[in-house]
Enzyme design. Structure first.
Site, PDB file in Angstrom:
ATOM      1  N   HIS A 192       0.818  -1.210   0.000  1.00  0.00           N
ATOM      2  CA  HIS A 192       0.000   0.000   0.000  1.00  0.00           C
ATOM      3  C   HIS A 192       0.857   1.268   0.000  1.00  0.00           C
ATOM      4  O   HIS A 192       0.478   2.275  -0.608  1.00  0.00           O
ATOM      5  CB  HIS A 192      -0.946  -0.008   1.202  1.00  0.00           C
ATOM      6  N   ARG A 233     -12.943  -0.009  -9.580  1.00  0.00           N
ATOM      7  CA  ARG A 233     -13.018  -0.978  -8.482  1.00  0.00           C
ATOM      8  C   ARG A 233     -14.163  -0.569  -7.550  1.00  0.00           C
ATOM      9  O   ARG A 233     -13.957   0.116  -6.556  1.00  0.00           O
ATOM     10  CB  ARG A 233     -11.687  -1.026  -7.737  1.00  0.00           C
ATOM     11  N   ASN A 287      -2.846  -9.643 -11.666  1.00  0.00           N
ATOM     12  CA  ASN A 287      -2.395  -9.673 -10.266  1.00  0.00           C
ATOM     13  C   ASN A 287      -2.797 -10.995  -9.614  1.00  0.00           C
ATOM     14  O   ASN A 287      -1.977 -11.705  -9.041  1.00  0.00           O
ATOM     15  CB  ASN A 287      -2.986  -8.505  -9.478  1.00  0.00           C
ATOM     16  N   ASP A 288      -4.095 -11.321  -9.682  1.00  0.00           N
ATOM     17  CA  ASP A 288      -4.558 -12.579  -9.102  1.00  0.00           C
ATOM     18  C   ASP A 288      -4.146 -13.770  -9.954  1.00  0.00           C
ATOM     19  O   ASP A 288      -3.786 -14.824  -9.414  1.00  0.00           O
ATOM     20  CB  ASP A 288      -6.081 -12.560  -8.938  1.00  0.00           C
ATOM     21  N   ARG A 329     -16.403  -2.740 -12.509  1.00  0.00           N
ATOM     22  CA  ARG A 329     -16.304  -4.116 -12.034  1.00  0.00           C
ATOM     23  C   ARG A 329     -17.237  -4.265 -10.842  1.00  0.00           C
ATOM     24  O   ARG A 329     -17.174  -3.475  -9.894  1.00  0.00           O
ATOM     25  CB  ARG A 329     -14.871  -4.439 -11.605  1.00  0.00           C
ATOM     26  N   ARG A 357       1.103 -12.633  -3.482  1.00  0.00           N
ATOM     27  CA  ARG A 357       1.909 -11.549  -4.045  1.00  0.00           C
ATOM     28  C   ARG A 357       2.315 -10.509  -3.013  1.00  0.00           C
ATOM     29  O   ARG A 357       3.179  -9.676  -3.287  1.00  0.00           O
ATOM     30  CB  ARG A 357       1.156 -10.880  -5.203  1.00  0.00           C
ATOM     31  N   CYS A 414      -5.886  -5.772 -17.465  1.00  0.00           N
ATOM     32  CA  CYS A 414      -6.116  -4.659 -16.535  1.00  0.00           C
ATOM     33  C   CYS A 414      -5.295  -4.800 -15.256  1.00  0.00           C
ATOM     34  O   CYS A 414      -5.446  -3.991 -14.343  1.00  0.00           O
ATOM     35  CB  CYS A 414      -7.599  -4.520 -16.198  1.00  0.00           C
ATOM     36  N   GLU A 431      -9.039 -14.399 -14.013  1.00  0.00           N
ATOM     37  CA  GLU A 431      -8.124 -14.247 -12.887  1.00  0.00           C
ATOM     38  C   GLU A 431      -7.627 -15.562 -12.311  1.00  0.00           C
ATOM     39  O   GLU A 431      -6.819 -15.554 -11.376  1.00  0.00           O
ATOM     40  CB  GLU A 431      -8.810 -13.453 -11.762  1.00  0.00           C
TER      41      GLU A 431
END
Length: 542
Positions: A187, A292, A449-450, A328, A460, A497, A426
């Site tokens: 983050h 998101r 990412n996933d 999404r 990750r 994405c 994903e």
């Protein structure tokens, strides 16, 4: 001159003085108190002061990054909770100790109890408790929080930084950030990327560096401490070139997203909240490839009402006009939770009841969001996609719910458009049935990412795996190609994405695979546009 090699999480070059930042470990002495009532009153005043400061910080930072700024609101609510207050006051009353010591011991006991647990939600809660406890200790001890970066811009060096600490600092005074702990997807790194500050991680700092001159190379992940005259001159030239390059990039704001041979590519933006819309328009994105929407559900006490969601999506549609804006549906669960959701504890939440699985379990919540999206579709060019789809059976359920939603809107004569829909790819399972899934929607969007962590079986965000986690892994790239080919066989578009979409080293590779669109954070739009415009696919076609 000393040279340190780390990992770059955001590019750029900085030259300046180092400010070594330390949270400070307060050695709070245990003092027996005779006036327990006064000690509890002092604690309550400190709590009120801390809550007021946290809410002030939220207001100051929400336009920069709403998602991270909500941390301040969550911490304020935690401070105001009865359980936290009762634990501290009980220690003061029963042990007859000073307030600062009571806060410290409760903090340390909690951290020690849960320190070996890896669940993201618990780690986040522990981190919040540490931060609010330290804030209270600083107030009770009369110590100032060290966030003053001084008069001149500096290179901030620290063992670790939280998003909260970064947001408390004067952004104009940050030349670069260097941390020991962290990753490209932590983050803190996301915050510095949002602020467009060159950032390195995995460099162990020394407090003796404070005040020394350094160079941070956010392209190679290198830091030069006390650089010699030759290196400094070289980087001064590179810094000027970097500045000019950024100015040149800004000239691309109005340019088309197409290769040298005229192949058109969709270049969209990933956003988490409405405050990012200005950046999307500023950098000239073709639209929004990923909103998101789950962040509308977090940092609050109850479900958002349908009308609240509708007004947010209506603003999105009206602001973007004819540009596509893909919402999404809520990807809740795992590390995205709120207390009112009452999601049962899971041994491995990242593999648990999340995304579309949770939405299909909570049809009332899902229908409210779908109704809001369809109602708002009358005001612009909205599209919608579903996260964590693994099977056609899930699509059967979604389509049945959508028909119910449309029938309800028709009955009330509420206008809506038959919007385009998509599926997030994903998981390896979704990759393997991507052709079947492509038949059910208008486009496929690959969430790398996933997909990467599920393919490699690696969390990750696990710091122990940072040297092993590889989003360039041949298996991941082959899966991307498989999805693109499957989509094209059904005359559907396929794009990316995930974070990897912004990796300009792979832009040409993606375009050679036939990827139709890329969606990246707003700050990465222009570098990716430049990479697209420098690619020539004519030889491949020939």
């Amino acid at each position: 001159m000393e040279i340190y090699k780390g990992i770059a999480t955001f590019s750029g070059i900085a030259i300046g003085k180092i400010l070594y930042y330390s949270r400070g470990e307060y050695q709070i002495r245990q003092c027996l108190v005779s006036n327990i009532k006064k000690e509890i009153e002092d604690f309550r005043k400190a709590k009120e002061q801390a809550v007021a400061k946290l809410k002030e910080l939220y207001e100051a930072n929400k336009s920069l990054n709403e998602q991270e700024a909500r941390t301040f609101l969550n911490q304020a609510k935690l401070l105001e909770s009865g359980s936290f207050q009762n634990a501290i006051e009980s220690s003061i009353a029963n042990e007859k100790v000073n307030a600062a010591y009571a806060v410290m011991t409760n903090r340390d006991e909690l951290v020690e109890t849960f320190r070996n647990l890896e669940e993201p939600v618990i780690r986040k809660r522990i981190s919040d408790i540490q931060e609010i406890s330290n804030r209270l200790i600083q107030i009770l001890g009369g110590a100032a929080i060290r966030i003053n970066l001084g008069e001149e811009p500096v290179i901030l060096v620290a063992e670790a930084l939280s998003p909260t600490e970064i947001m408390e600092m004067d952004k104009e005074k940050l030349l670069a950030v260097v941390m020991h702990h962290g990753s490209a997807v932590s983050h803190a790194s996301i915050m510095t990327k949002t602020m467009e500050i060159p950032t390195l991680v995995d460099i162990a700092p020394d407090d003796e560096w404070d005040g020394m001159t350094a160079i941070v190379d956010g392209y190679t992940g290198t830091m030069y401490l006390n650089p010699d005259a030759e290196i400094k001159k070289e980087y001064e030239i590179r810094l000027e070139a970097d500045r000019r390059e950024r100015e040149e990039l800004l000239k691309l704001k109005t340019q088309k997203d197409e290769t040298k041979d005229g192949t058109k590519i969709g270049l969209y933006a990933n956003i988490g909240n409405m405050s990012d819309l200005s950046s999307v328009l500023f950098y000239g994105a073709s639209g929004i490839g990923l909103l998101r929407s789950e962040f509308q559900y977090l940092g609050r006490e109850n479900y958002p009402r349908e009308n609240e969601l509708f007004h947010a999506y209506k603003k999105l549609a009206e602001t973007m006009g004819e540009r596509t804006a893909v919402i999404r549906t809520a990807d809740l669960g795992a590390d995205k939770q709120a207390s009112y959701l009452d999601i049962p504890a899971e041994t491995n939440p990242i593999m648990g009841n999340r995304g579309i699985r949770l939405c299909l379990d909570r049809k009332k919540m899902f229908k409210a969001q779908l109704r809001a999206i369809y109602r708002a579709s009358a005001y612009g060019n909205l599209a919608m996609m579903y996260p964590m789809i693994d099977s056609e059976e899930e699509m059967d359920q979604i389509e049945e719910i959508i028909q119910e939603v449309k029938a309800g809107l028709d009955e009330k004569e509420i206008p809506y458009r038959n919007i385009r829909t998509g599926i997030m790819i994903e998981t390896p399972a979704a990759v393997m049935i991507s052709q079947e899934l492509a038949r059910r929607v208008n486009f496929l969007s690959i969430g790398t990412n996933d997909l990467t962590q599920y393919t490699l079986a690696m969390d990750r965000q696990n710091p122990l795996l940072k040297d092993k986690y590889n989003d360039h892994h041949p298996a991941v790239l082959r899966m991307i190609k498989m999805v693109v080919e499957a989509a094209h066989q059904e005359n559907r578009q396929a794009g990316i994405c995930g974070e990897i979409a912004a990796d300009t080293e792979l832009t040409e590779t993606f375009l050679q695979m036939g990827v139709d669109f890329l969606s990246v954070v707003p700050a990465c739009i222009l570098p990716v546009r430049k990479a697209i415009r420098e690619t020539d696919l004519s030889s491949q076609r020939g």
